[in-house]
Design a protein around this motif. Structure first.
Motif, PDB file in Angstrom:
ATOM      1  N   GLU A  13       1.074  -1.096   0.162  1.00  0.00           N
ATOM      2  CA  GLU A  13      -0.105  -0.003   0.182  1.00  0.00           C
ATOM      3  C   GLU A  13       0.842   1.237   0.111  1.00  0.00           C
ATOM      4  OE1 GLU A  13      -3.933  -1.850   2.336  1.00  0.00           O
ATOM      5  OE2 GLU A  13      -2.777  -0.165   3.259  1.00  0.00           O
ATOM      6  N   LEU A  18       1.374   5.752  -0.884  1.00  0.00           N
ATOM      7  CA  LEU A  18       0.858   7.117  -1.517  1.00  0.00           C
ATOM      8  C   LEU A  18       1.800   7.582  -2.489  1.00  0.00           C
ATOM      9  CD1 LEU A  18      -0.591   9.772  -1.009  1.00  0.00           C
ATOM     10  CD2 LEU A  18       0.919  10.479   0.458  1.00  0.00           C
ATOM     11  N   VAL A  61      -8.637   8.517  -1.359  1.00  0.00           N
ATOM     12  CA  VAL A  61      -8.328   7.377  -0.642  1.00  0.00           C
ATOM     13  C   VAL A  61      -9.696   6.767  -0.339  1.00  0.00           C
ATOM     14  CG1 VAL A  61      -8.427   8.826   1.479  1.00  0.00           C
ATOM     15  CG2 VAL A  61      -7.183   6.411   1.538  1.00  0.00           C
ATOM     16  N   THR A  63      -5.327   2.409   4.299  1.00  0.00           N
ATOM     17  CA  THR A  63      -4.465   3.294   3.547  1.00  0.00           C
ATOM     18  C   THR A  63      -5.208   4.785   3.990  1.00  0.00           C
ATOM     19  OG1 THR A  63      -6.248   3.275   1.547  1.00  0.00           O
ATOM     20  CG2 THR A  63      -4.209   2.294   1.433  1.00  0.00           C
ATOM     21  N   SER A  79      -3.210   5.110   7.103  1.00  0.00           N
ATOM     22  CA  SER A  79      -1.900   5.504   7.113  1.00  0.00           C
ATOM     23  C   SER A  79      -1.791   6.832   6.535  1.00  0.00           C
ATOM     24  CB  SER A  79      -1.457   4.249   6.075  1.00  0.00           C
ATOM     25  OG  SER A  79      -1.588   2.957   6.448  1.00  0.00           O
ATOM     26  N   LEU A  80      -2.593   7.144   5.769  1.00  0.00           N
ATOM     27  CA  LEU A  80      -2.622   8.590   5.067  1.00  0.00           C
ATOM     28  C   LEU A  80      -2.450   9.713   6.085  1.00  0.00           C
ATOM     29  CD1 LEU A  80      -2.552  10.856   3.072  1.00  0.00           C
ATOM     30  CD2 LEU A  80      -5.001  10.670   2.527  1.00  0.00           C
ATOM     31  N   TYR A 104      -3.803   7.320  -2.047  1.00  0.00           N
ATOM     32  CA  TYR A 104      -3.320   6.340  -0.968  1.00  0.00           C
ATOM     33  C   TYR A 104      -4.006   4.927  -1.214  1.00  0.00           C
ATOM     34  CZ  TYR A 104       0.033   5.060   2.761  1.00  0.00           C
ATOM     35  OH  TYR A 104       0.945   4.230   3.325  1.00  0.00           O
ATOM     36  N   THR A 122       5.220   4.543   1.669  1.00  0.00           N
ATOM     37  CA  THR A 122       4.669   3.391   1.821  1.00  0.00           C
ATOM     38  C   THR A 122       4.168   3.006   3.216  1.00  0.00           C
ATOM     39  OG1 THR A 122       6.374   2.032   2.208  1.00  0.00           O
ATOM     40  CG2 THR A 122       5.926   2.643  -0.074  1.00  0.00           C
ATOM     41  N   SER A 123       3.252   2.084   3.267  1.00  0.00           N
ATOM     42  CA  SER A 123       2.727   1.646   4.500  1.00  0.00           C
ATOM     43  C   SER A 123       3.796   1.034   5.361  1.00  0.00           C
ATOM     44  CB  SER A 123       1.346   0.766   4.352  1.00  0.00           C
ATOM     45  OG  SER A 123       0.536   1.443   4.039  1.00  0.00           O
TER      46      SER A 123
END
Length: 336
Positions: A108, A110, A131, A137, A140-141, A178, A196-197
């Motif tokens: 996953e 961005l 997103v 995601t 995470s964003l 993302y 990234t995640s």
């Protein structure tokens, strides 16, 4: 399509739970297009053979939609990420997490669109970033923006499902997104990965994917859930035993690509974007075991606390252990 999104969101926020009728020897399973080993037995019909059940596989584009379907009683077992799982548990949806599918890494990311004028995190201010809301995601964003010291209100964050992200990207309607594959692979073709995640996890906000089951279904049909767990664990063990055997030209890569829509030649790299726990390790305190102090229960609690801080949920429960069970991985491991 917008109506369906609205209904899904309403169901997630309200979580009106229907009991749902018992359906002996039948299971409705919600899956997503994530590239992971259990897509192979899904493609081969191995779940049906192991459980003796008639399985109705239903594809969903986001964890929020999976939660809404489970809440309504339309789905018995579902695949979703840790953020929608935390939101569901915090609203006391009667579900149990019974298998940790994978710890999310580079699968996953961005991505910023080439030509959008985004050279670094601060350039996201004032830009349109898409997103799927209440997804891993999305979590995470928000975590990345917090790490960078960016007020999310200064970014135009749009709620789009993965297929809609790919379409909006192609039209040039969004500046960044993302998301996960196959949409991720498509936008990477004309974009640049900003984070990234895997990196976000190192910043203190790890994410994971999991299988959950309605508690009423698990109580009435434990053999189906155990069989499902056993097949899933075997698929992960087969991959971990020899990842190289799941190369771009392998039958496994072809089957995963067919189920997910990902490009077959990208499947090996996408599989490497996850850390897959073994079946034996699932019951440990690092994952499903350990009660409230166990890894998964603690992760759900921490994710819930972050979501509350961000105004995405109303409250955090004192204990998330009731939403995690090691019972089925223990039985499946003993049955090997």
């Amino acid at each position: 399509m917008r109506l369906r999104q609205a209904l899904a969101a309403a169901a997630l926020l309200g979580l009106t739970v229907a009991a749902g009728p018992a359906r002996a020897e039948t299971a409705t399973i919600a899956y997503q297009t994530v590239v992971e080993p259990s897509k192979v037995p899904q493609a081969r019909g191995e779940y049906e053979k192991a459980t003796g059940a008639k399985i109705d596989w239903r594809k969903f584009d986001s964890g929020a939609e999976v939660v809404a379907a489970i809440a309504s009683g339309a789905v018995d077992i579902g695949y979703l990420g840790s953020s929608p799982l935390a939101a569901a548990a915090s609203r006391e949806l009667p579900v149990e997490t019974f298998y940790i599918a994978g710890l999310i890494g580079e699968s996953e990311a961005l991505v910023v669109r080439n030509g959008a004028g985004i050279r670094g995190p601060q350039d996201l201010i004032g830009k349109k970033v898409a997103v799927p809301f209440v997804s891993t995601t999305h979590y995470s964003l928000l975590a990345a923006l917090k790490h960078w010291g960016i007020d999310p209100r200064k970014v135009e964050i749009l709620n789009l499902r993965p297929p809609e992200i790919a379409a909006a990207w192609a039209r040039g309607d969004i500046d960044a997104a993302y998301v996960w594959d196959p949409a991720l692979g498509k936008i990477k073709e004309t974009g640049t990965v900003l984070t990234t995640s895997a990196e976000v996890a190192r910043w203190g906000a790890p994410t994971f994917d999991a299988w959950i089951v309605r508690k009423d279904f698990a109580k009435k049909h434990p053999a189906i859930v155990e069989g499902f767990t056993r097949v899933t664990g075997k698929a992960y063990a087969d991959y971990l035993k020899d990842p190289a055997a799941w190369g771009a030209k392998s039958p496994e890569a072809a089957e995963i690509a067919r189920i997910t829509g990902a490009r077959q030649d990208e499947v090996p790299a996408l599989l490497r974007g996850y850390e897959f726990p073994t079946l034996a390790g699932q019951a440990s305190a690092s994952f499903l075991g350990g009660g409230a102090a166990g890894g998964t229960a603690k992760a759900i609690a921490e994710t819930s606390a972050f979501l509350k801080e961000q105004g995405k949920i109303d409250r955090v429960l004192p204990d998330y252990a009731p939403y995690v069970t090691p019972v089925f991985v223990e039985k499946a491991a003993a049955g090997h």
